[in-house]
Design an enzyme around this catalytic site. Structure first.
Site, mmCIF file in Angstrom:
data_model
loop_
_atom_site.group_PDB
_atom_site.id
_atom_site.type_symbol
_atom_site.label_atom_id
_atom_site.label_comp_id
_atom_site.label_asym_id
_atom_site.label_seq_id
_atom_site.Cartn_x
_atom_site.Cartn_y
_atom_site.Cartn_z
ATOM 1 N N ARG A 46 0.326 -1.953 -0.055
ATOM 2 C CA ARG A 46 0.219 -0.177 -0.053
ATOM 3 C C ARG A 46 0.674 1.464 0.193
ATOM 4 O O ARG A 46 0.464 1.700 0.136
ATOM 5 C CB ARG A 46 -1.359 -0.440 1.469
ATOM 6 N N HIS A 98 5.355 3.706 8.155
ATOM 7 C CA HIS A 98 4.216 3.914 7.899
ATOM 8 C C HIS A 98 3.416 3.236 9.250
ATOM 9 O O HIS A 98 3.684 2.390 9.391
ATOM 10 C CB HIS A 98 3.911 3.700 6.009
#
Length: 212
Positions: A46, A98
């Site tokens: 992602r 992230h």
């Protein structure tokens, strides 16, 4: 979810779109690369950094692995770094983690994993132990994982600054600037990590010649 044939079809559509806008697009793209950025990120599917930054091909030289680790004995990473710095002359090195990182969560969990995964994530477990008092003050599990993600980026930045190739470049006076990022997958934003410059210089982690 895309299937395999969809990938090939999408590629043809993308080529047609690019050529309709610039008939020499691929001719020019094939002439060589001069990316200003080396991006060291997580392998998570992602996290396409070109999408997050709306960048065209040629902007980023990229190295990715689980939980964006920087190991001084990782020949794959070291070869990428040396090529980026010495051959491509990148102007910036970005280490990016992230939120909602599976590697961070897996390192945090108390269950058993394969030897390979456990060995890879062991440094993150050590970071968690070293900062357990700080993390304990955060009542929410998601907040603790977010903070561990940030601490992991800071640890990898230390490793970057301590590598001989980077120290030599800094001491020479011509060096890439080094940055830490968090990609906030919940909102799409990029968060810059503050590097404690003076503290790390006083500890010898960052050479005194380095300036942002």
């Amino acid at each position: 979810m895309q299937n395999y044939d969809d990938l090939l079809k999408a590629n043809l559509e993308w080529v047609e779109t690019k050529l309709s806008l610039d008939k020499d697009y691929f001719k020019n793209l094939s002439k060589g690369q001069n990316p200003p950025f080396l991006y060291i990120g997580c392998s998570d599917s992602r996290m396409p950094i070109d999408t997050f930054t709306q960048s065209e091909p040629g902007s980023f030289f990229i190295h990715r692995n689980i939980a964006n680790q920087v190991f001084p004995n990782d020949m794959n990473f070291l070869a990428t770094l040396e090529y980026a710095v010495e051959q491509l002359g990148v102007q910036h090195i970005i280490v990016s983690g992230h939120y909602e990182c599976g590697g961070i969560r897996t390192a945090h969990e108390k269950c058993r994993h394969s030897a390979m995964i456990s060995n890879w994530l062991m440094p993150i477990k050590k970071i968690e132990v070293e900062h357990k008092e700080e993390l304990k003050l955060l009542k929410n599990e998601d907040d603790r994982l977010d903070r561990l993600t940030e601490l992991n980026v800071l640890e990898q930045l230390k490793h970057i600054f301590e590598l001989p190739i980077i120290r030599n470049k800094i001491e020479s006076g011509e060096y890439p600037k080094i940055h830490g990022w968090i990609l906030d997958i919940r909102h799409g934003n990029i968060k810059e990590i503050d590097i404690p410059m003076e503290e790390w210089k006083s500890k010898g982690i960052i050479p005194k010649e380095y300036e942002k």
